[in-house]
Design a protein around this motif. Structure first.
Motif, short mmCIF file in Angstrom:
data_model
loop_
_atom_site.label_atom_id
_atom_site.label_comp_id
_atom_site.label_asym_id
_atom_site.label_seq_id
_atom_site.Cartn_x
_atom_site.Cartn_y
_atom_site.Cartn_z
N LYS A 5 1.52 -8.27 0.60
CA LYS A 5 2.53 -9.07 -0.11
C LYS A 5 1.86 -9.76 -1.28
N THR A 6 2.68 -10.19 -2.22
CA THR A 6 2.15 -11.00 -3.31
C THR A 6 1.87 -12.39 -2.75
N ASN A 7 0.78 -13.01 -3.20
CA ASN A 7 0.44 -14.33 -2.66
C ASN A 7 1.28 -15.45 -3.27
N ARG A 8 1.97 -15.15 -4.35
CA ARG A 8 2.92 -16.08 -4.98
C ARG A 8 4.07 -15.24 -5.54
N PRO A 9 5.18 -15.86 -5.83
CA PRO A 9 6.30 -15.10 -6.38
C PRO A 9 5.99 -14.53 -7.76
N ILE A 10 6.58 -13.36 -8.04
CA ILE A 10 6.50 -12.77 -9.38
C ILE A 10 7.92 -12.71 -9.94
N PRO A 11 8.06 -12.69 -11.26
CA PRO A 11 9.40 -12.60 -11.85
C PRO A 11 10.14 -11.35 -11.35
N LYS A 12 11.41 -11.53 -11.00
CA LYS A 12 12.21 -10.41 -10.50
C LYS A 12 12.24 -9.25 -11.49
N ARG A 13 12.21 -9.56 -12.77
CA ARG A 13 12.28 -8.51 -13.78
C ARG A 13 11.06 -7.58 -13.72
N LEU A 14 9.95 -8.05 -13.13
CA LEU A 14 8.74 -7.24 -13.02
C LEU A 14 8.65 -6.43 -11.72
N ILE A 15 9.56 -6.66 -10.79
CA ILE A 15 9.45 -5.99 -9.49
C ILE A 15 9.49 -4.46 -9.61
N VAL A 65 -6.78 -9.05 7.34
CA VAL A 65 -5.72 -9.96 6.89
C VAL A 65 -6.29 -10.91 5.85
N GLY A 66 -5.61 -11.05 4.73
CA GLY A 66 -6.05 -11.95 3.67
C GLY A 66 -6.90 -11.30 2.60
N ASP A 67 -7.38 -10.05 2.84
CA ASP A 67 -8.14 -9.35 1.80
C ASP A 67 -7.29 -9.18 0.55
N VAL A 68 -7.90 -9.39 -0.60
CA VAL A 68 -7.20 -9.17 -1.86
C VAL A 68 -7.26 -7.67 -2.16
N ILE A 69 -6.11 -7.06 -2.25
CA ILE A 69 -6.01 -5.63 -2.49
C ILE A 69 -5.90 -5.35 -3.98
N LEU A 70 -5.24 -6.23 -4.71
CA LEU A 70 -5.05 -6.08 -6.15
C LEU A 70 -5.01 -7.47 -6.77
N LYS A 71 -5.88 -7.70 -7.77
CA LYS A 71 -5.95 -9.02 -8.42
C LYS A 71 -5.09 -9.05 -9.67
N ASN A 72 -4.53 -10.23 -9.94
CA ASN A 72 -3.82 -10.52 -11.18
C ASN A 72 -2.83 -9.41 -11.56
N VAL A 73 -1.95 -9.09 -10.64
CA VAL A 73 -1.00 -8.00 -10.85
C VAL A 73 -0.12 -8.25 -12.09
N LEU A 74 -0.10 -7.28 -12.97
CA LEU A 74 0.70 -7.31 -14.21
C LEU A 74 0.46 -8.58 -15.03
N THR A 102 0.07 -11.61 -14.17
CA THR A 102 0.87 -12.75 -13.74
C THR A 102 0.02 -13.84 -13.09
N GLY A 103 -1.25 -13.52 -12.79
CA GLY A 103 -2.09 -14.45 -12.05
C GLY A 103 -1.85 -14.37 -10.55
N VAL A 104 -1.00 -13.45 -10.13
CA VAL A 104 -0.65 -13.28 -8.73
C VAL A 104 -1.48 -12.14 -8.15
N ASP A 105 -1.98 -12.32 -6.92
CA ASP A 105 -2.74 -11.29 -6.23
C ASP A 105 -1.90 -10.66 -5.14
N ILE A 149 8.54 -13.38 -3.80
CA ILE A 149 7.36 -12.82 -3.15
C ILE A 149 7.76 -11.41 -2.75
N VAL A 150 6.87 -10.45 -3.00
CA VAL A 150 7.21 -9.05 -2.72
C VAL A 150 6.34 -8.52 -1.58
N PRO A 151 6.96 -8.20 -0.44
CA PRO A 151 6.25 -7.52 0.64
C PRO A 151 6.39 -6.01 0.48
N THR A 152 5.33 -5.27 0.76
CA THR A 152 5.38 -3.81 0.69
C THR A 152 4.20 -3.27 1.48
#
Length: 124
Positions: free
Chosen positions: A69-79, A97-106, A108-111, A51-54
């Motif tokens: 933060k990402t709502n689920r983990p993403i592969p480390k190689r994509l960080i 809090v909880g607003d989706v800022i970016l959908k389906n990043v790269l 991955t299905g992760v927001d 999970i990536v916080p930023t």
């Protein structure tokens, strides 16, 4: 045959797992107190994820940035690619809090979701 160690972070127990791999296969595992420890180990060996916080810039906000933060983990190689992408993202205030800022990043299905609220600044 070296025994390797890893700490499982899937729950607060933080199991210290000892394992051995031979010919690309896990041949022994000790220390995991639940099945999730073995699953975590397998994932870490195959493709580690985090999970990536930023933070993201906020336009017209009481603060210049909002934590996300990402709502689920993403592969480390994509960080690294993710961090380059997120630098270009801006959110328009107000952000909750909880607003989706970016959908389906790269793809991955992760927001990317906001982890704090930033109110809108009233323009004069």
């Amino acid at each position: 045959m070296t025994v390797e160690k890893i700490v499982c972070v899937l729950c607060p127990m933080g199991c210290k797992i000892k394992y051995r791999v031979e010919d690309g296969k896990i041949v022994s595992v000790q220390g995991n107190r639940c099945p999730r420890g073995l699953s975590y180990l397998e994932d870490e060996l195959k493709e580690p994820k985090r999970i990536v916080p930023t933070s993201v810039k906020v336009v017209n906000g009481e603060l210049p940035l909002v934590s996300v933060k990402t709502n689920r983990p993403i592969p480390k190689r994509l960080i690294p690619k993710f961090m380059q992408l997120i630098k270009q993202v801006q959110a328009e205030a107000p952000v909750k809090v909880g607003d989706v800022i970016l959908k389906n990043v790269l793809d991955t299905g992760v927001d990317v979701i906001a982890t704090r609220t930033v109110k809108r600044v009233n323009s004069a």
